[in-house]
Design an enzyme around this catalytic site. Structure first.
Site, PDB file in Angstrom:
ATOM      1  N   LYS A  53      -1.023  -2.078  -3.103  1.00 34.87           N
ATOM      2  CA  LYS A  53      -0.244  -1.067  -3.830  1.00 34.87           C
ATOM      3  C   LYS A  53       0.978  -1.715  -4.461  1.00 34.87           C
ATOM      4  O   LYS A  53       1.301  -1.458  -5.626  1.00 34.87           O
ATOM      5  CB  LYS A  53       0.164   0.081  -2.881  1.00 34.87           C
ATOM      6  CG  LYS A  53      -0.991   1.012  -2.577  1.00 34.87           C
ATOM      7  CD  LYS A  53      -0.724   1.973  -1.436  1.00 34.87           C
ATOM      8  CE  LYS A  53      -2.012   2.721  -1.100  1.00 34.87           C
ATOM      9  NZ  LYS A  53      -1.964   3.479   0.159  1.00 34.87           N
ATOM     10  N   GLN A  96       1.971   5.534   4.558  1.00 32.47           N
ATOM     11  CA  GLN A  96       0.653   4.946   4.756  1.00 32.47           C
ATOM     12  C   GLN A  96       0.043   5.474   6.062  1.00 32.47           C
ATOM     13  O   GLN A  96       0.654   5.358   7.132  1.00 32.47           O
ATOM     14  CB  GLN A  96       0.770   3.406   4.798  1.00 32.47           C
ATOM     15  CG  GLN A  96      -0.559   2.683   4.897  1.00 32.47           C
ATOM     16  CD  GLN A  96      -1.440   2.880   3.656  1.00 32.47           C
ATOM     17  OE1 GLN A  96      -0.956   2.853   2.528  1.00 32.47           O
ATOM     18  NE2 GLN A  96      -2.727   3.087   3.880  1.00 32.47           N
ATOM     19  N   ASP A 119       1.029  11.041  -2.948  1.00 29.43           N
ATOM     20  CA  ASP A 119      -0.298  11.047  -2.327  1.00 29.43           C
ATOM     21  C   ASP A 119      -0.959  12.429  -2.439  1.00 29.43           C
ATOM     22  O   ASP A 119      -2.156  12.573  -2.217  1.00 29.43           O
ATOM     23  CB  ASP A 119      -0.180  10.684  -0.830  1.00 29.43           C
ATOM     24  CG  ASP A 119      -0.848   9.365  -0.505  1.00 29.43           C
ATOM     25  OD1 ASP A 119      -1.627   8.866  -1.335  1.00 29.43           O
ATOM     26  OD2 ASP A 119      -0.614   8.844   0.602  1.00 29.43           O
TER      27      ASP A 119
END
Ligand code: NAD
Length: 288
Positions: A53, A96, A119
């Site tokens: 990322k 995460q 997200d």
């Protein structure tokens, strides 16, 4: 007609577009979008995802930083997220997953400001997705799948879409997106009896199971479009390999289109994350 749905190729095209847009925005505002990733613990797969990322952000002119904690509790993590919510330089916050078992994942996700939830996992965004399909951010993997279908001219309206897997990050949101696009959607899961009776009716079959080579030829309808979300690390013939949830070679002759693993859904997930971060920057800076 191209049978292999190439996620790598489409993700590169999207990244090029994001890079150009990000340069234009820099000229306009003197600022760059910024993504902050929070990682807890030392999950090896998570480390790889996080560093990918960061690398991808770099490639397209998005600033990124990683806050890595070996040991932290839920309250402290929420405190950090609240500070990031207030930080005007941070446009996107990504936690995460998975978090370590001592942390309340639900509370942590709910602490993120929905306008920075790149997200797309905050209940505000998931609720908006189901109710009227206009969240601030679509979840990355499902939206990446949707883009792959559209770009590869797969008709969705009126088709039978069957999803194997009901997770909050893949199965449920892709169901919502396909439903909004007028597919007839069935979600199967670990308690579904006679799974094949559903999958054999699928014009679009999406496998998000987390089991290597789970979907075989006898489970797939002739001419189906098969999307393989699985990322399974296995040792095969003495080598470390990443394989999907679909037995690609077994089903290949029977399907009309299929995503490979790697090179299918995976690269699209990151491309959508970058797109979401850019969108977050634009929303927060009132740019249309
Ligand atoms: P998960 O473990 O949360 O969910 C798996 C789902 O599969 C569950 O809903 C379960 O009910 C269902 N399932 C398990 N066994 C089954 C069976 N025998 N029959 C029918 N259904 C069954 O997993 P997830 O987070 O949704 O991820 C699924 C896969 O996708 C994993 O391999 C993961 O690594 C991968 N993944 C890939 C990306 C990407 O960017 N490509 C992103 C997220 C997840």
């Amino acid at each position: 007609m191209e049978k292999i749905i190439d996620g790598k190729k489409l993700s590169l095209k999207l990244k090029e577009h994001i890079k150009n847009r990000s340069e234009d925005l820099y000229k306009l505002t003197g600022k760059r979008p910024k993504l902050t990733v929070i990682m807890v613990g030392n999950n090896q797969a998570s480390k790889v995802y996080v560093s990918n990322k960061e690398k991808s952000c770099n490639e397209v002119g998005i600033h990124s930083n990683v806050l890595h904690y070996d040991n932290i509790d839920t309250d402290k993590l929420i405190e950090i997220i609240k500070e990031l919510n207030e930080d005007k330089d941070v446009n996107g916050i990504l936690v995460q997953l998975p978090l370590s078992s001592n942390i309340d994942e639900k509370k942590v996700i709910e602490a993120i400001d929905p306008i920075k939830d790149v997200d797309g996992f905050h209940p505000y965004n998931t609720g908006k997705l189901w109710i009227n399909g206009d969240p601030y951010f679509y979840p990355c993997t499902p939206y990446g799948i949707y883009k792959l279908l559209i770009e590869n001219n797969v008709e969705i309206s009126g088709k039978n879409a069957v999803i194997i897997g009901r997770s909050n990050i893949v199965g449920k949101p892709i169901a919502s997106i396909l439903l909004k696009n007028d597919a007839t959607v069935t979600i199967c899961h670990s308690k579904t009896s006679d799974l094949s009776s559903y999958t054999l009716k699928a014009d679009i079959l999406i496998a998000a199971v987390g089991k290597p080579y789970f979907v075989k030829k006898d489970m797939v309808k002739e001419g189906a479009v098969v999307i393989d979300v699985g990322i399974n690390r296995i040792i095969e013939d003495g080598k470390n390999k990443i394989v999907g949830d679909v037995d690609y070679n077994d089903v290949f002759d029977k399907v009309s289109k299929i995503t490979p693993v790697p090179g299918g859904v995976g690269p699209m997930t990151i491309a959508v994350l970058l797109e979401n971060t850019l969108k977050a920057f634009m929303i927060q800076n009132n740019i249309k």
